[in-house]
Design a protein around this motif. Structure first.
Motif, PDB file in Angstrom:
ATOM      1  N   SER A  85      -1.562  58.204 -38.663  1.00  0.00           N
ATOM      2  CA  SER A  85      -2.950  57.762 -38.541  1.00  0.00           C
ATOM      3  C   SER A  85      -3.333  56.759 -39.617  1.00  0.00           C
ATOM      4  CB  SER A  85      -3.885  58.974 -38.602  1.00  0.00           C
ATOM      5  OG  SER A  85      -3.699  59.686 -39.813  1.00  0.00           O
ATOM      6  N   ASP A 103      -2.968  57.316 -29.380  1.00  0.00           N
ATOM      7  CA  ASP A 103      -4.354  57.737 -29.442  1.00  0.00           C
ATOM      8  C   ASP A 103      -5.205  56.544 -29.866  1.00  0.00           C
ATOM      9  OD1 ASP A 103      -6.852  58.810 -30.101  1.00  0.00           O
ATOM     10  OD2 ASP A 103      -5.988  60.723 -30.725  1.00  0.00           O
ATOM     11  N   ARG A 104      -5.910  55.969 -28.925  1.00  0.00           N
ATOM     12  CA  ARG A 104      -6.687  54.756 -29.198  1.00  0.00           C
ATOM     13  C   ARG A 104      -7.774  55.014 -30.241  1.00  0.00           C
ATOM     14  NH1 ARG A 104      -5.200  49.981 -29.168  1.00  0.00           N
ATOM     15  NH2 ARG A 104      -4.158  50.348 -27.172  1.00  0.00           N
ATOM     16  N   LYS A 105      -8.318  56.229 -30.280  1.00  0.00           N
ATOM     17  CA  LYS A 105      -9.367  56.529 -31.267  1.00  0.00           C
ATOM     18  C   LYS A 105      -8.825  56.441 -32.690  1.00  0.00           C
ATOM     19  CE  LYS A 105     -12.155  59.535 -28.287  1.00  0.00           C
ATOM     20  NZ  LYS A 105     -12.677  60.923 -28.075  1.00  0.00           N
ATOM     21  N   LEU A 106      -7.585  56.909 -32.887  1.00  0.00           N
ATOM     22  CA  LEU A 106      -6.980  56.829 -34.218  1.00  0.00           C
ATOM     23  C   LEU A 106      -6.555  55.403 -34.554  1.00  0.00           C
ATOM     24  CD1 LEU A 106      -4.761  60.054 -34.314  1.00  0.00           C
ATOM     25  CD2 LEU A 106      -6.932  59.654 -35.467  1.00  0.00           C
ATOM     26  N   ASP A 122      -7.978  52.583 -33.442  1.00  0.00           N
ATOM     27  CA  ASP A 122      -9.133  51.702 -33.637  1.00  0.00           C
ATOM     28  C   ASP A 122      -9.969  52.144 -34.840  1.00  0.00           C
ATOM     29  OD1 ASP A 122      -8.352  50.182 -31.497  1.00  0.00           O
ATOM     30  OD2 ASP A 122      -9.654  51.214 -30.067  1.00  0.00           O
ATOM     31  N   THR A 123      -9.320  52.288 -35.995  1.00  0.00           N
ATOM     32  CA  THR A 123     -10.045  52.612 -37.226  1.00  0.00           C
ATOM     33  C   THR A 123      -9.627  51.632 -38.315  1.00  0.00           C
ATOM     34  OG1 THR A 123      -8.321  54.132 -38.037  1.00  0.00           O
ATOM     35  CG2 THR A 123     -10.062  55.073 -36.634  1.00  0.00           C
TER      36      THR A 123
END
Length: 326
Positions: free
Chosen positions: A139, A231-234, A236-237
């Motif tokens: 991540s 995991d796109r949420k992880l 896109d940080t």
């Protein structure tokens, strides 16, 4: 998580009229997510390795749901062996297959490798026997420590599920990461990961580019299976992207270093070859002089002069590369 799945038959297999010997399974309708790839061996004796690969994937996914991670190697191996024996009893080897198998035990016909990933919310567990690759992108945007290499996997040689249980268990490699990954990359040896990291595949995932184009560039004639979970949420940080930029920069620097190292090694080989030629030519020239073969002396001296010029050029280029490496 989102997924990229690709499994294609290699051009070499098509030319030989063989089926695709890769297999894969994904279980993603509940926790944990389980992904498996198996690659059936390509030698003549492994005449049912496509079936063996399918059995390997099914055994791995089934056992991963009911077995502690540390016990998986023996559980998978035993389940695989039982299913191979079941298939053999229902489908005895024909005479052609027996001929291909030679003196090997029947189970060798089903030989295959295995890659397995088990993804939970707070950890990921990976397991492998034989060749192929598994890479975990954390991540923080960096590739996590990979599985240890198996010294018995080199060139076209690989460890296998068709080994005896005792021998196979020795070649299983396991590793647990105590965090949920941003992405996992798994592929059979039909995809060659440049410089030991799938940085091009990772770049395509992160930038939402065409993954299939990158996969195609890694083809080399063998069957090719690629599974990617991300995991796109992880991804896109800010934390991930800052780390990933550093990862790509480090990969690029390593590539430049390895390319330069390969150039130096190649030039050193050329220098040695030219030096050996000149040493031998000097001996032959003296022999021809003693025999009075002036035409052969002149021809070899002329060739030696050209070789000396080439040798000097190689030495100059080597000096430049070594100076820039510093």
């Amino acid at each position: 998580m989102e997924y990229y799945v690709s499994s294609i038959i290699g051009s070499k297999q098509q030319q030989r009229g063989c089926p695709c010997q890769d297999a894969y399974r994904i279980l993603n309708d509940k926790q944990p997510i389980i992904m498996a790839i198996a690659d059936g061996h390509g030698g003549e004796a492994y005449c049912r390795s496509d079936i063996g690969a399918s059995i390997a994937c099914s055994s791995a996914v089934e056992m991963a749901q009911i077995t502690d991670f540390s016990d998986l190697p023996s559980a998978i191996k035993r389940h695989y062996d039982l299913q191979v024996q079941k298939h053999l009893s229902e489908n005895p080897l024909n005479e052609d297959e027996k001929s291909l198998l030679g003196e090997n035990v029947p189970a060798v016909a089903y030989g295959a490798t295995l890659l397995l990933a088990i993804i939970n919310d707070d950890k990921v567990q990976v397991l492998q026997i034989g060749d192929g690759e598994i890479h975990v992108l954390g991540s923080n945007g960096t590739f996590l420590r990979p599985l240890e290499e198996d010294e018995d996997c080199f060139n076209n040689f690989t460890s296998s599920l068709c080994y005896t249980e005792e021998e196979a268990i020795k070649h299983f490699r396991l590793l647990q990461y105590d965090e949920k990954p941003a992405a996992i990359f798994m592929f059979s040896d039909g995809y060659k990961s440049p410089y030991s990291r799938p940085y091009k595949l990772a770049g395509a995932v992160v930038k939402n580019e065409d993954i299939s184009a990158v996969a195609k560039a890694g083809e080399h004639g063998d069957d090719q299976t690629i599974l990617i979970a991300y995991d796109r949420k992880l991804i896109d940080t800010d934390t991930f992207n800052i780390g990933f930029e550093k990862t790509i920069a480090a990969c690029n620097a390593e590539i430049i270093h390895l390319q330069k190292k390969a150039q130096i090694e190649k030039i050193e080989q050329e220098i040695r070859a030219n030096e050996e030629f000149l040493a031998l030519a000097e001996e032959r020239i003296e022999q021809f002089k003693e025999k009075g073969e002036t035409d052969r002396v002149d021809a070899l001296e002329e060739l030696s002069e050209r070789k000396k010029q080439t040798l000097n050029l190689f030495r100059e280029r080597l000096a430049e590369l070594c100076e820039n490496s510093d």
